[in-house]
Design a protein around this motif. Structure first.
Motif, mmCIF file in Angstrom:
data_model
loop_
_atom_site.group_PDB
_atom_site.id
_atom_site.type_symbol
_atom_site.label_atom_id
_atom_site.label_comp_id
_atom_site.label_asym_id
_atom_site.label_seq_id
_atom_site.Cartn_x
_atom_site.Cartn_y
_atom_site.Cartn_z
ATOM 1 N N UNK A 74 0.792 -1.223 0.000
ATOM 2 C CA UNK A 74 0.000 0.000 0.000
ATOM 3 C C UNK A 74 0.826 1.275 0.000
ATOM 4 N N UNK A 75 2.142 1.143 -0.240
ATOM 5 C CA UNK A 75 3.004 2.326 -0.294
ATOM 6 C C UNK A 75 3.002 2.900 -1.703
ATOM 7 N N UNK A 76 2.741 4.201 -1.821
ATOM 8 C CA UNK A 76 2.866 4.879 -3.107
ATOM 9 C C UNK A 76 4.343 5.189 -3.303
ATOM 10 N N UNK A 77 4.934 4.635 -4.378
ATOM 11 C CA UNK A 77 6.374 4.807 -4.600
ATOM 12 C C UNK A 77 6.683 5.567 -5.892
ATOM 13 N N UNK A 78 5.650 5.928 -6.638
ATOM 14 C CA UNK A 78 5.863 6.703 -7.853
ATOM 15 C C UNK A 78 4.547 7.253 -8.347
ATOM 16 N N UNK A 79 4.654 8.249 -9.225
ATOM 17 C CA UNK A 79 3.448 8.844 -9.799
ATOM 18 C C UNK A 79 3.759 9.445 -11.159
ATOM 19 N N UNK A 80 2.691 9.702 -11.907
ATOM 20 C CA UNK A 80 2.803 10.403 -13.183
ATOM 21 C C UNK A 80 1.553 11.249 -13.358
ATOM 22 N N UNK A 81 1.725 12.441 -13.922
ATOM 23 C CA UNK A 81 0.575 13.311 -14.175
ATOM 24 C C UNK A 81 0.512 13.649 -15.657
ATOM 25 N N UNK A 82 -0.702 13.867 -16.138
ATOM 26 C CA UNK A 82 -0.895 14.193 -17.554
ATOM 27 C C UNK A 82 -1.836 15.377 -17.688
ATOM 28 N N UNK A 83 -1.727 16.047 -18.817
ATOM 29 C CA UNK A 83 -2.672 17.091 -19.211
ATOM 30 C C UNK A 83 -3.041 16.815 -20.660
ATOM 31 N N UNK A 84 -4.292 17.041 -20.995
ATOM 32 C CA UNK A 84 -4.763 16.783 -22.351
ATOM 33 C C UNK A 84 -5.155 18.078 -23.028
ATOM 34 N N UNK A 85 -4.548 18.356 -24.174
ATOM 35 C CA UNK A 85 -4.972 19.486 -25.014
ATOM 36 C C UNK A 85 -5.767 18.869 -26.160
ATOM 37 N N UNK A 86 -7.070 18.770 -25.946
ATOM 38 C CA UNK A 86 -7.915 18.066 -26.904
ATOM 39 C C UNK A 86 -7.940 18.746 -28.268
ATOM 40 N N UNK A 87 -7.917 20.067 -28.286
ATOM 41 C CA UNK A 87 -7.956 20.772 -29.578
ATOM 42 C C UNK A 87 -6.685 20.541 -30.369
ATOM 43 N N UNK A 88 -5.554 20.507 -29.689
ATOM 44 C CA UNK A 88 -4.278 20.286 -30.370
ATOM 45 C C UNK A 88 -4.008 18.796 -30.602
ATOM 46 N N UNK A 89 -4.668 17.938 -29.820
ATOM 47 C CA UNK A 89 -4.424 16.503 -29.936
ATOM 48 C C UNK A 89 -3.115 16.058 -29.310
ATOM 49 N N UNK A 90 -2.613 16.891 -28.377
ATOM 50 C CA UNK A 90 -1.326 16.577 -27.748
ATOM 51 C C UNK A 90 -1.514 16.457 -26.240
ATOM 52 N N UNK A 91 -1.041 15.338 -25.702
ATOM 53 C CA UNK A 91 -1.011 15.162 -24.259
ATOM 54 C C UNK A 91 0.352 15.568 -23.735
ATOM 55 N N UNK A 92 0.374 16.039 -22.506
ATOM 56 C CA UNK A 92 1.610 16.511 -21.888
ATOM 57 C C UNK A 92 1.784 15.784 -20.567
ATOM 58 N N UNK A 93 2.997 15.397 -20.256
ATOM 59 C CA UNK A 93 3.324 14.795 -18.969
ATOM 60 C C UNK A 93 4.117 15.830 -18.185
ATOM 61 N N UNK A 94 3.445 16.560 -17.283
ATOM 62 C CA UNK A 94 4.153 17.597 -16.534
ATOM 63 C C UNK A 94 5.146 17.029 -15.516
ATOM 64 N N UNK A 95 4.765 15.917 -14.871
ATOM 65 C CA UNK A 95 5.629 15.377 -13.822
ATOM 66 C C UNK A 95 5.535 13.859 -13.756
ATOM 67 N N UNK A 96 6.675 13.239 -13.552
ATOM 68 C CA UNK A 96 6.761 11.808 -13.278
ATOM 69 C C UNK A 96 7.932 11.642 -12.321
ATOM 70 N N UNK A 97 7.729 10.849 -11.270
ATOM 71 C CA UNK A 97 8.803 10.654 -10.299
ATOM 72 C C UNK A 97 8.616 9.317 -9.590
ATOM 73 N N UNK A 98 9.750 8.704 -9.269
ATOM 74 C CA UNK A 98 9.762 7.426 -8.552
ATOM 75 C C UNK A 98 10.721 7.564 -7.374
ATOM 76 N N UNK A 99 10.252 7.159 -6.213
ATOM 77 C CA UNK A 99 11.092 7.187 -5.020
ATOM 78 C C UNK A 99 12.409 6.477 -5.338
#
Length: 160
Positions: A74-99
């Motif tokens: 149950x330990x969170x050891x990493x994460x990733x975040x995304x943003x979607x620009x639907x009009x442009x059709x481009x997703x962005x990954x602002x942050x990803x990190x692993x302990x």
């Protein structure tokens, strides 16, 4: 492994995401570089500015594009975040990190593949991510999962 231990972000994950961010981005963030060159600004250190990025990453509708890697314990050891620009059709990954205690075991790769699958399912035609030249982990990892360098950007700051 039958099922990847990746699940959607929950509000009670925020404190842990910030802990991981503080550890992983020390030495590889623009905010840290600013502090090394100019000292604290407005009485705040680099962590204050960087950790606010995580708040923005999981605010409102963005939260459905944020994912955590949780161990069997149950330990969170990493994460990733995304943003979607639907009009442009481009997703962005602002942050990803692993302990750091879990780096090198494929956690980041699984998170990245999950985020890319999510963006593809959401109709994105491309995904983008950025890193600092001084970030050896990102500079090696991102091309290894299929990203291609498209340009370098230089950040400037001056005290007013």
């Amino acid at each position: 492994p039958s099922e990847m231990p990746i699940r959607p972000y929950r509000c009670d994950d925020l404190r842990r995401l910030k802990q991981i961010t503080e550890i992983c981005f020390d030495g590889v963030s623009i905010d840290r570089n600013i502090e090394e060159n100019f000292g604290q600004i407005n009485g705040r250190d680099w962590r204050f500015r960087k950790l606010r990025h995580i708040d923005a990453d999981v605010a409102g509708d963005h939260a459905r594009g944020a994912f955590v890697f949780e161990t069997d314990d149950g330990d969170v050891v990493g994460y990733i975040t995304t943003r979607l620009d639907r009009e442009a059709g481009i997703g962005w990954i602002p942050n990803v990190a692993v302990d750091p205690t879990h780096q090198g075991a494929g956690v980041g790769r699984q998170l990245m593949e999950h985020a890319i699958d999510f963006m593809r399912a959401e109709g994105m035609e491309a995904a983008k991510i950025e890193t600092l030249q001084q970030n050896d982990v990102g500079s090696n990892f991102y091309p290894s999962v299929g990203f291609k360098e498209v340009g370098l950007q230089i950040h400037y700051l001056m005290r007013l």
